[in-house]
Write a protein that holds these residues in place. Structure first.
Motif, PDB file in Angstrom:
ATOM      1  N   VAL A  17       0.851  -1.113   0.705  1.00  0.00           N
ATOM      2  CA  VAL A  17      -0.018  -0.298   0.163  1.00  0.00           C
ATOM      3  C   VAL A  17       1.173   0.792   0.063  1.00  0.00           C
ATOM      4  O   VAL A  17       0.918   2.008  -0.779  1.00  0.00           O
ATOM      5  CB  VAL A  17      -1.307   0.047   0.662  1.00  0.00           C
ATOM      6  N   LYS A  21       0.791   3.693  -3.202  1.00  0.00           N
ATOM      7  CA  LYS A  21       0.535   5.478  -2.753  1.00  0.00           C
ATOM      8  C   LYS A  21       1.472   6.402  -3.573  1.00  0.00           C
ATOM      9  O   LYS A  21       1.219   7.334  -4.238  1.00  0.00           O
ATOM     10  CB  LYS A  21       0.791   5.510  -1.123  1.00  0.00           C
ATOM     11  N   THR A  26      -4.175   5.246  -6.042  1.00  0.00           N
ATOM     12  CA  THR A  26      -5.528   5.574  -4.768  1.00  0.00           C
ATOM     13  C   THR A  26      -6.013   4.007  -4.612  1.00  0.00           C
ATOM     14  O   THR A  26      -6.145   3.704  -5.714  1.00  0.00           O
ATOM     15  CB  THR A  26      -6.751   6.057  -4.936  1.00  0.00           C
ATOM     16  N   ILE A  27      -5.580   4.682  -3.550  1.00  0.00           N
ATOM     17  CA  ILE A  27      -6.217   3.003  -2.360  1.00  0.00           C
ATOM     18  C   ILE A  27      -8.250   2.891  -2.556  1.00  0.00           C
ATOM     19  O   ILE A  27      -8.230   3.728  -1.933  1.00  0.00           O
ATOM     20  CB  ILE A  27      -5.614   2.578  -1.523  1.00  0.00           C
ATOM     21  N   ALA A  43      -7.290  -0.004  -6.539  1.00  0.00           N
ATOM     22  CA  ALA A  43      -6.243   1.030  -6.201  1.00  0.00           C
ATOM     23  C   ALA A  43      -7.139   0.875  -7.987  1.00  0.00           C
ATOM     24  O   ALA A  43      -7.306   0.970  -8.887  1.00  0.00           O
ATOM     25  CB  ALA A  43      -4.940   1.002  -5.932  1.00  0.00           C
TER      26      ALA A  43
END
Length: 123
Positions: A17, A21, A26-27, A43
């Motif tokens: 993650v 990022k 974008t998660i 994502a």
């Protein structure tokens, strides 16, 4: 699954993650679960919806982590991705399937290998 394997997997997902990022993704969701399986990370990369499998190991004794993403696993991920797309009405959005392979080496070194568009949907 043992507690140590669960902890290792969670640690790998946290690292993935952070990596994603930093790459500008974008998660949307972590650990999207259905009866048929789970997707570790979903994502957004620009207009593309990305389904990501994270594999983490402490050694290469059993090969590279990404080598464990078999055709069976790809099919399972594909089915869960289709469920997510359907439930969220995202049929017109481009998608891809990535694998993030993480090797946690002794001494604290971490090797992250991101394989974008690693496989096509298998249904």
């Amino acid at each position: 699954m043992s507690k140590s394997r669960i902890k290792l997997g969670a640690q790998g997902e946290d690292l993935a993650v952070d990596y994603l990022k930093k790459k500008g993704l974008t998660i949307r969701v972590r650990n999207y679960r259905k009866k048929t399986g789970e997707i570790d990370i979903i994502a957004q990369d620009g207009q593309c919806l990305v389904f990501i499998e994270v594999k983490t190991r402490k050694s290469l004794r059993f090969g590279q982590p990404y080598e464990s993403v078999t055709l069976t696993k790809q099919a399972q991920i594909s089915r869960v991705a289709l469920d997510y797309i359907t439930r969220n009405k995202l049929h017109d959005q481009p998608i891809r399937f990535d694998v993030i392979s993480i090797l946690l080496q002794s001494g604290g070194d971490t090797d992250i290998n991101h394989l974008p568009n690693c496989f096509e949907a298998v249904l």
